[in-house]
Each structure stands twice: as C-alpha cells, then as structure tokens.
Write a protein that holds these residues in place. Structure first.
Motif, PDB file in Angstrom:
ATOM      1  N   GLU A  77      -3.977 -12.789   3.117  1.00 21.31           N
ATOM      2  CA  GLU A  77      -4.354 -12.812   1.877  1.00 21.31           C
ATOM      3  C   GLU A  77      -5.960 -12.566   1.654  1.00 21.31           C
ATOM      4  O   GLU A  77      -6.510 -11.933   0.932  1.00 21.31           O
ATOM      5  N   ASP A 122      -6.564  -9.158   2.150  1.00 16.70           N
ATOM      6  CA  ASP A 122      -6.233  -8.411   0.895  1.00 16.70           C
ATOM      7  C   ASP A 122      -7.455  -8.477  -0.106  1.00 16.70           C
ATOM      8  O   ASP A 122      -7.789  -7.439  -0.714  1.00 16.70           O
ATOM      9  N   GLN A 123      -8.148  -9.299  -0.234  1.00 19.71           N
ATOM     10  CA  GLN A 123      -9.160  -9.753  -1.183  1.00 19.71           C
ATOM     11  C   GLN A 123     -10.312  -8.860  -0.809  1.00 19.71           C
ATOM     12  O   GLN A 123     -11.003  -8.014  -1.436  1.00 19.71           O
ATOM     13  N   GLY A 176      -1.781  -5.969   0.105  1.00 15.75           N
ATOM     14  CA  GLY A 176      -1.189  -7.086  -0.959  1.00 15.75           C
ATOM     15  C   GLY A 176      -1.815  -6.600  -2.290  1.00 15.75           C
ATOM     16  O   GLY A 176      -1.935  -5.471  -2.874  1.00 15.75           O
ATOM     17  N   ARG A 177      -1.364  -7.570  -3.162  1.00 17.27           N
ATOM     18  CA  ARG A 177      -1.700  -7.520  -4.673  1.00 17.27           C
ATOM     19  C   ARG A 177      -2.891  -7.024  -4.885  1.00 17.27           C
ATOM     20  O   ARG A 177      -3.016  -6.107  -5.967  1.00 17.27           O
ATOM     21  N   ARG A 178      -3.956  -7.390  -4.286  1.00 16.00           N
ATOM     22  CA  ARG A 178      -5.302  -7.174  -4.797  1.00 16.00           C
ATOM     23  C   ARG A 178      -5.660  -5.712  -4.347  1.00 16.00           C
ATOM     24  O   ARG A 178      -6.276  -4.905  -5.192  1.00 16.00           O
ATOM     25  N   GLY A 230      -3.332  -3.274  -4.055  1.00 14.14           N
ATOM     26  CA  GLY A 230      -2.343  -2.730  -4.950  1.00 14.14           C
ATOM     27  C   GLY A 230      -3.023  -2.395  -6.159  1.00 14.14           C
ATOM     28  O   GLY A 230      -2.970  -1.227  -6.761  1.00 14.14           O
ATOM     29  N   ALA A 231      -3.931  -3.597  -6.655  1.00 13.30           N
ATOM     30  CA  ALA A 231      -4.535  -3.394  -8.149  1.00 13.30           C
ATOM     31  C   ALA A 231      -5.761  -2.377  -8.161  1.00 13.30           C
ATOM     32  O   ALA A 231      -6.083  -1.712  -9.070  1.00 13.30           O
ATOM     33  N   GLU A 284      -0.680   1.895  -2.548  1.00 11.14           N
ATOM     34  CA  GLU A 284       0.603   1.916  -2.537  1.00 11.14           C
ATOM     35  C   GLU A 284       1.100   1.491  -1.076  1.00 11.14           C
ATOM     36  O   GLU A 284       1.136   2.376  -0.444  1.00 11.14           O
ATOM     37  N   SER A 285       1.403   0.048  -0.808  1.00  9.72           N
ATOM     38  CA  SER A 285       1.515  -0.295   0.466  1.00  9.72           C
ATOM     39  C   SER A 285       2.721   0.182   1.069  1.00  9.72           C
ATOM     40  O   SER A 285       3.773   0.557   0.388  1.00  9.72           O
ATOM     41  N   PRO A 318       5.622  -4.374   2.407  1.00  8.40           N
ATOM     42  CA  PRO A 318       5.205  -5.705   2.031  1.00  8.40           C
ATOM     43  C   PRO A 318       4.251  -6.250   3.013  1.00  8.40           C
ATOM     44  O   PRO A 318       4.621  -6.408   4.083  1.00  8.40           O
ATOM     45  N   GLU A 322       3.242  -8.970   3.347  1.00  9.11           N
ATOM     46  CA  GLU A 322       3.995 -10.315   3.871  1.00  9.11           C
ATOM     47  C   GLU A 322       4.742 -10.222   5.116  1.00  9.11           C
ATOM     48  O   GLU A 322       4.929 -11.180   5.907  1.00  9.11           O
TER      49      GLU A 322
END
Length: 398
Positions: free
Chosen positions: A19, A22-23, A46-48, A50-51, A55-56, A59, A61
């Motif tokens: 995490e 990712d940030q 991750g999500r950060r 991705g935003a 495109e990972s 996952p 995780e």
C-alpha cells in the motif's frame, strides 16, 4: 532511450508491492505526466496507481504477505508473479524500470532483468533500512540499481559509506502534507492552552496495541495525577474495536477518533504525544510535537534484533536530527515509571521539551522543503535516466 528516440515520450515500467509503495508510485506517476506529457506506463500497482493511469498486470495484493505462514502460503503465487513481471519487462523493454519499496520482491525483479537485458536503466524508490540492519544490502544492490531514490536526508551518505548504488535524496512523502500537519494561528494557541492536548498513539498493528496498551494506560493515569490533560487517540476504523477493548480498563480514557480529518486536527492542536515507535514519530516531529516513543516485540524477535540491529536509535526523528532528542523505551526499558517521567517532563517548559522543539525546528532546512516536491524530484531522476540511458547517465549525488 537512444539519441534518435530522444523526442519520444518515455515508456516507464513501474512496480509496487504494498500500500505505501502504491501511494508513492501514484504520486510519482502524476509528477512524470506533468514533467513529460505523453509518458506511458506499464507495471504492477494498486488503486492509487490505477487512478494515476496504470492498468496493473495482476492484482498488487498477490505480492502482499505478512508473517512467515502467509509468505509460505503465497510463495507459489509470488514466484509466478516474479517470472511474469520479468518477462513483461523484457518483452517490451522500457526506457526505465522503476521499483517501489517491497524489497524482497523488487530486488529479485531487478537482478533478473539486469542479467537478461543490462541496457534497461533501473531505479529503486525507497532505500532498505541498511543503517539499522543487514547493511550488506547496500553493496548488494549496486550491480542492478542505477539510481536509488532516498526518502531521508541522511541516506545518501549511508550508502556512500557502505558502497551502495548512487543515491539521490528526493524527500519523504510526509513533506507534501505539512499543511495538514502544522497548526493555523488558532490551533497554535490551542497547543499552548490548558489543559494540554496529548496524543496517544499505541500503534497500527494488533500485536503492537496488545503488547504496549496496558503500559500506556498505566503511565497516562500516573501522569494524569500531576497534570490535567485532554487525551486523543487516533486509530484506524478496523482497529477501533480492539482499541476500545484495550482502553476499557484505563483509569484515564482518551477520546478515540477514526477519521483522517479528525486525526490531523488533533495533530495540529497537540502539545505532546506518547507513541509506539514507527513512521508516526517522524509525522510528529514534522508537526512540531514533542513526544515519547516506546516499543515492545516478542522475546525471540528481540533476541534476534539485539544481534543484528545497529546504531543507538530506531527513531526516524533522531536519525534525521543526528542526536537522540526523542526518548525511546524499548523492550524491558519500556516501563511505566520511565514513560511517566519522560512524558511528564514534556508537559512542562523543561529542557527536554525545548531540546525537541529546537531539533524539529531545524527539519525544514534538513529536509529541504523549500525546493520541489519529493515526487517532482523523483521524476527528475527517472526522466534523466530515460533520456540518457545507463552508462554515466547521472551526475554523482550531491
């Protein structure tokens, strides 16, 4: 990037495995887009991230495992993802490969890529804690890392002495949140007002809270007999139940807050803090809050730690300051009387409090906050490597 490709937008392959990475990766990607419009990304995040446009490949995780049992259980998946990541890099070689934190995974990616395609520049974002333990990791990175991006200002000199890769200080991500951590004039008045607001920070992991919670409760009760205090305990929503169970027996109960905005509001108004050792101690120092740090781990971990850990402190604020201004009480030294004495002195205008305040006031200069943001500095190094390639691409770090 070759001379004929110098005007082409760079291709970046970026990998993060947890995490925090990712940030960092997401912020770096945004800085790269701003500095080099048209830059393209592939990789894992991750999500950060991705935003920010990634495109990972799979996952993120899949790479996250905590504890020996979890690592063993996930090992087949991790090994498969390691091979897939390396093959994806080699199938379409990027101008730069950026590996963010997660050293157990990303260092293996770097070593395998370097063997099979030595021309791909490799950047490692976040230094392993070589100044505390396993210092040999610094020199081990040099064959496959062309530039190491350091979060802390003392790290370039550490790697120079240990024979590590070229290391460039870019800054800690907390520097981009100083406005959220530091008080307005009204909040500064609250810091000086009575009763003092004291932050209680027993950790962000269940074991940390379980091991240290009783001592924190007893120490705060004892300090409370001599000093009127307002206690605030910021925690994560997932830990709120455990925290409420922990403080149920405390004679002096803090107000629990779980929202980030509430935590930051408390930081901006706090007079002092009692904290479990960790990144939060640097957060407190940058916020200008004098504090006491404590930590306790399991017996076996402690025996191993005593044999492998180096230095006289594990507190980031002390390492940055170059002196042990924050009192730290580890293992058997984490006692109620020790915590009471150290915290009590910070609630008065004592030499101990003045020493911390003076040290923290110097951090703006030490961290170089007047310059570009950490993400912008990191992007500059990445883009220089993308433009010039590996051999001699970067000047020696200052």
């Amino acid at each position: 990037m070759t001379v004929q490709d110098a005007r082409r937008a760079p291709k970046i392959f970026i990998v993060a495995g947890e995490e925090s990475g990712d940030q960092l990766g997401g912020a770096l990607m945004e800085a790269l887009v701003e500095a080099a419009p048209g830059v393209s990304f592939r990789g894992v995040g991750g999500r950060r991230m991705g935003a920010s446009g990634l495109e990972s490949l799979y996952p993120m995780e899949d790479l996250t495992a905590i504890g020996i049992a979890a690592v063993v259980g996930k090992l087949p998946t991790i090994l498969r993802r390691l091979k897939e990541t390396v093959e994806a890099v080699l199938a379409d070689p990027p101008d730069v490969l950026v590996l963010v934190d997660a050293p157990d995974f990303t260092h293996r990616v770097a070593a395998r890529v370097r063997v099979r395609n030595p021309n791909i520049p490799i950047v490692k974002y976040v230094s392993p804690t070589v100044w505390i333990w396993r210092s040999g990791r610094a020199a081990a990175m040099r064959p496959y890392v062309d530039a190491l991006l350091a979060l802390l200002p003392f790290e370039p000199e550490v790697h120079r002495k240990l024979g590590g890769p070229p290391t460039f200080y870019v800054g800690h991500p907390l520097l981009q949140r100083l406005g959220e951590l530091r008080p307005s004039p009204a909040e500064a008045e609250r810091r000086r007002a009575k009763p003092p607001l004291v932050l209680v920070l027993p950790g962000s992991r269940r074991r940390e809270i379980a091991r240290i919670g009783a001592d924190f409760g007893a120490a705060l009760a004892e300090v409370g007999r001599a000093h009127e205090m307002e206690l605030v305990l910021p925690t994560l929503p997932r830990l709120e139940g455990l925290v409420r169970e922990t403080i149920a027996s405390w004679p002096l109960k803090p107000r629990i807050v779980t929202r980030e905005a509430e935590k930051l509001e408390a930081f901006r108004s706090a007079h002092a803090a009692l904290a479990a050792s960790g990144t939060v101690t640097l957060e407190l120092a940058l916020a200008g809050i004098p504090h006491v740090a404590a930590y306790r781990i399991g017996w076996l971990e402690a025996q191993i730690g005593r044999r492998v850990l180096k230095g006289t402190t594990v507190i980031l604020a002390n390492l940055v300051a170059g002196e042990n201004v924050v009192p730290e009480f580890l293992q058997e030294y984490c006692t109620v009387p020790a915590l009471v004495g150290a915290l009590g002195s910070l609630l008065e205008d004592s030499p101990a409090r003045q020493r911390q305040e003076a040290a923290f006031a110097s951090f703006d200069d030490i961290f170089g906050i007047a310059g570009p943001s950490p993400s912008a500095r990191a992007a500059e190094v990445v883009l220089r490597l993308a433009r010039d390639g590996r051999p001699g691409a970067l000047p020696s770090p200052g």
